[in-house]
Design a protein around this motif. Structure first.
Motif, PDB file in Angstrom:
ATOM      1  N   ILE A 252       0.839  -1.201   0.000  1.00  0.00           N
ATOM      2  CA  ILE A 252       0.000   0.000   0.000  1.00  0.00           C
ATOM      3  C   ILE A 252       0.879   1.258   0.000  1.00  0.00           C
ATOM      4  O   ILE A 252       0.538   2.261  -0.631  1.00  0.00           O
ATOM      5  CB  ILE A 252      -0.962  -0.005   1.210  1.00  0.00           C
ATOM      6  CG1 ILE A 252      -1.883  -1.236   1.146  1.00  0.00           C
ATOM      7  CG2 ILE A 252      -1.810   1.269   1.240  1.00  0.00           C
ATOM      8  CD1 ILE A 252      -2.809  -1.280  -0.037  1.00  0.00           C
ATOM      9  N   ALA A 253       2.018   1.198   0.668  1.00  0.00           N
ATOM     10  CA  ALA A 253       2.933   2.348   0.644  1.00  0.00           C
ATOM     11  C   ALA A 253       3.356   2.646  -0.791  1.00  0.00           C
ATOM     12  O   ALA A 253       3.438   3.809  -1.197  1.00  0.00           O
ATOM     13  CB  ALA A 253       4.150   2.070   1.522  1.00  0.00           C
ATOM     14  N   GLU A 254       3.576   1.596  -1.581  1.00  0.00           N
ATOM     15  CA  GLU A 254       3.915   1.780  -2.999  1.00  0.00           C
ATOM     16  C   GLU A 254       2.754   2.450  -3.743  1.00  0.00           C
ATOM     17  O   GLU A 254       2.964   3.302  -4.595  1.00  0.00           O
ATOM     18  CB  GLU A 254       4.190   0.427  -3.667  1.00  0.00           C
ATOM     19  CG  GLU A 254       5.457  -0.260  -3.191  1.00  0.00           C
ATOM     20  CD  GLU A 254       6.647   0.035  -4.092  1.00  0.00           C
ATOM     21  OE1 GLU A 254       6.433   0.475  -5.232  1.00  0.00           O
ATOM     22  OE2 GLU A 254       7.785  -0.177  -3.637  1.00  0.00           O
ATOM     23  N   LEU A 255       1.527   2.039  -3.395  1.00  0.00           N
ATOM     24  CA  LEU A 255       0.343   2.631  -4.028  1.00  0.00           C
ATOM     25  C   LEU A 255       0.238   4.118  -3.742  1.00  0.00           C
ATOM     26  O   LEU A 255      -0.398   4.859  -4.472  1.00  0.00           O
ATOM     27  CB  LEU A 255      -0.924   1.963  -3.497  1.00  0.00           C
ATOM     28  CG  LEU A 255      -1.468   0.737  -4.189  1.00  0.00           C
ATOM     29  CD1 LEU A 255      -2.760   0.327  -3.514  1.00  0.00           C
ATOM     30  CD2 LEU A 255      -1.719   0.997  -5.660  1.00  0.00           C
ATOM     31  N   MET A 256       0.832   4.551  -2.623  1.00  0.00           N
ATOM     32  CA  MET A 256       0.794   5.964  -2.261  1.00  0.00           C
ATOM     33  C   MET A 256       1.876   6.751  -2.994  1.00  0.00           C
ATOM     34  O   MET A 256       1.943   7.962  -2.886  1.00  0.00           O
ATOM     35  CB  MET A 256       1.019   6.131  -0.754  1.00  0.00           C
ATOM     36  CG  MET A 256       0.014   5.423   0.120  1.00  0.00           C
ATOM     37  SD  MET A 256      -1.579   6.227   0.010  1.00  0.00           S
ATOM     38  CE  MET A 256      -2.547   4.914  -0.675  1.00  0.00           C
TER      39      MET A 256
END
Lengths: 284, 238
Positions: free
Chosen positions: A175-179
């Motif tokens: 999810i951090a990558e998605l951000m």
């Protein structure tokens, strides 16, 4: 009694510096760096080498820190990132391999002789607190640095954008990558920071006593015991675990010079038995 | 919509996606125009979530199978895709548990994109989040967590918002509250793709609808034109 406690806390200060880097890398990446102790020793020898090339010892002690940060960034980016995943074995094997490489490289380059970093007499100066009580200037300085480092890390994690990124990639890298974060880059920054702490610990260990290429595993063990006793909740936990280890070892030393380290191990086992999640577990 | 249409944002051509050796999508053709709201419905395992994961980069696909404003999007990293203007509200919300509500929202700004959405505007749309902004995200109710997940995606000021089952596990009244925010979200030309289990809700909220069945598009059309019977056939393949 008070003196014993004080000596234990001073020793705990040193162990805090040993443990913070390990705690940081485990906290952000769930990466157990089994070469941690060897990197501490490498930091000390790095300062010794810079000094040997003509740099003033104090300058060498400081210059080694950014070099360590660069080394940490590169090792994470090009070696350790490839080992991360659900399976912890690859990272354990790779860092274990690094440990062997570092020990042998140091042995080859510097021989097995213990050395210490020139402190211009700082290691024998003491502060007289009362008629019967004096503390070494260097141990007091080490404790002070350890406290600053703990508070600083805690602040960085709680209040800065970088700290938020560290926590986010630790929680959920996908999810951090998605951000928009690049998790692997954030990991490399975390390791850079950890390696600065590692080098600082190495330099202070070299100033305080001696370092030899084979010392790493012992330092890793102390760092491990401190981090696990403290729990993974915060750097305060690491500080508390280090203090507990320092005081316990000091009590052991007082009973019998051969019992110090052993008393620390016993305390470690005791904490595992009664509070296996550590003194400050992560609350979720 | 014809390709070459300058209002076309996203287009997939024969999109195929795999989980390991298992194929989940078998050639999906999908188009989303600027400012359009599109629903994707289908039974469990039809490939709805996989489709959104492929669009947001969580599942890698060949470059040519997805185009974003005419540029190949497939194969890019999620961190790159969010910078280009696609944001995902993931299934199950997936907030960062060790971050506060406000910190979760601020993570949306890591993409570096700017636009109308900021904390102030979000707090106006979801006042409860302002009240609870310093609480750990785990202390919120499911509906409030969904608001944070939506807000976090909006903070990246996307041109296309991908929502994966916003209503999952929430009470109907909470679902209504969340969907009530949708008109404001789309009012400034943001396109939305909704994956939704609730078919009639999906029909009401969107202009066009795709139904997936076993990794293929079994029905598509204007949401308001499709009949219950058509949808039921496409949904179950009966």
């Amino acid at each position: 009694m008070f003196e014993l406690l004080l000596q234990g806390v001073l020793l705990g200060g040193l162990y805090t510096l040993f443990a913070l880097g390990l705690s940081l890398m485990f906290g952000v990446m769930r990466l157990t760096n089994t070469a941690h102790g060897d990197f501490i020793i490498l930091g000390a020898f790095g300062a010794l080498a810079l000094n040997g090339w003509g740099l003033n010892p104090w300058v060498a002690d400081v210059v080694v820190l950014p070099i360590a940060a660069l080394l940490g960034y590169a090792i994470q980016r090009y070696v350790l990132n490839q080992t991360l995943g659900k399976d912890p074995v690859p990272s354990l094997v790779v860092t274990f391999g690094l440990s062997i490489v570092i020990q042998n490289a140091l042995l080859e380059t510097f021989s097995a002789d213990p050395r210490s970093i020139e402190s211009n007499g700082l290691n024998i100066q003491s502060l007289v607190l009362s008629d019967s009580l004096a503390v070494g200037v260097l141990p007091a300085l080490i404790l002070f640095i350890a406290l600053i480092a703990t508070v600083g890390l805690q602040w960085l994690f709680a209040n800065t954008r970088l700290g938020r990124a560290f926590r986010a990639v630790s929680d959920d890298p996908e999810i951090a990558e998605l951000m928009g974060l690049r998790s692997k880059k954030v990991y490399a920054l975390a390791t850079a920071l950890a390696f600065m702490l590692i080098a600082m610990a190495g330099v202070l260990q070299g100033l305080r006593t001696t370092v030899a290429p084979s010392d790493g595993p012992m330092l890793l063990l102390f760092a491990f015991e401190a981090v696990i006793m403290g729990g993974m909740g915060s750097f305060w936990g690491t500080l508390a675990g280090s203090m507990l280890l320092g005081v316990t070892q000091q009590v052991g030393f007082r009973l019998d010079p051969g019992w110090g380290v052993w008393a620390g191990h016993l305390m470690f086992l005791f904490v595992l038995l009664v509070k296996p999640q550590g003194l400050f577990p992560k609350t979720r | 919509m014809a390709s070459g249409n300058k209002d076309l944002l996203l287009q997939t051509r024969d999109l195929q996606a795999f989980y390991g050796d298992a194929q989940a999508l078998f050639g999906i053709d999908l188009e989303v125009g600027k400012g359009e709201a599109v629903a994707i419905i289908g039974a469990n395992g039809a490939g709805k979530s996989t489709l959104l994961k492929a669009l947001s980069g969580l599942v890698r696909v060949p470059p040519d199978q997805i185009h974003w404003r005419g540029l190949p999007l497939g194969g890019r990293a999620p961190s790159e895709i969010v910078r280009m203007g696609l944001a995902l509200v993931p299934e199950g919300r997936r907030l960062f548990p060790s971050l506060s509500v406000q910190e979760n929202l601020l993570m949306g700004q890591e993409s570096g994109r700017t636009g109308p959405w900021n904390l102030e505007r979000l707090f106006k749309m979801f006042p409860i989040l302002q009240e609870k902004r310093n609480q750990p995200s785990t202390s919120l109710s499911g509906g409030q967590q969904q608001m944070v997940a939506i807000g976090r995606a909006l903070m990246s000021n996307p041109e296309l918002l991908l929502c994966d089952e916003l209503s999952l596990g929430l009470a109907p009244i909470v679902v209504r509250e969340i969907y009530n925010a949708l008109p404001e979200i789309t009012s400034e030309g943001m396109a939305v793709v909704l994956v939704e289990q609730d078919v009639s809700l999906a029909q009401r909220m969107t202009q066009r609808l795709y139904c997936l069945q076993e990794g293929r598009v079994s029905l598509q059309g204007n949401s308001s034109d499709l009949t219950r019977e058509q949808i039921r056939q496409a949904y179950f393949g009966l």
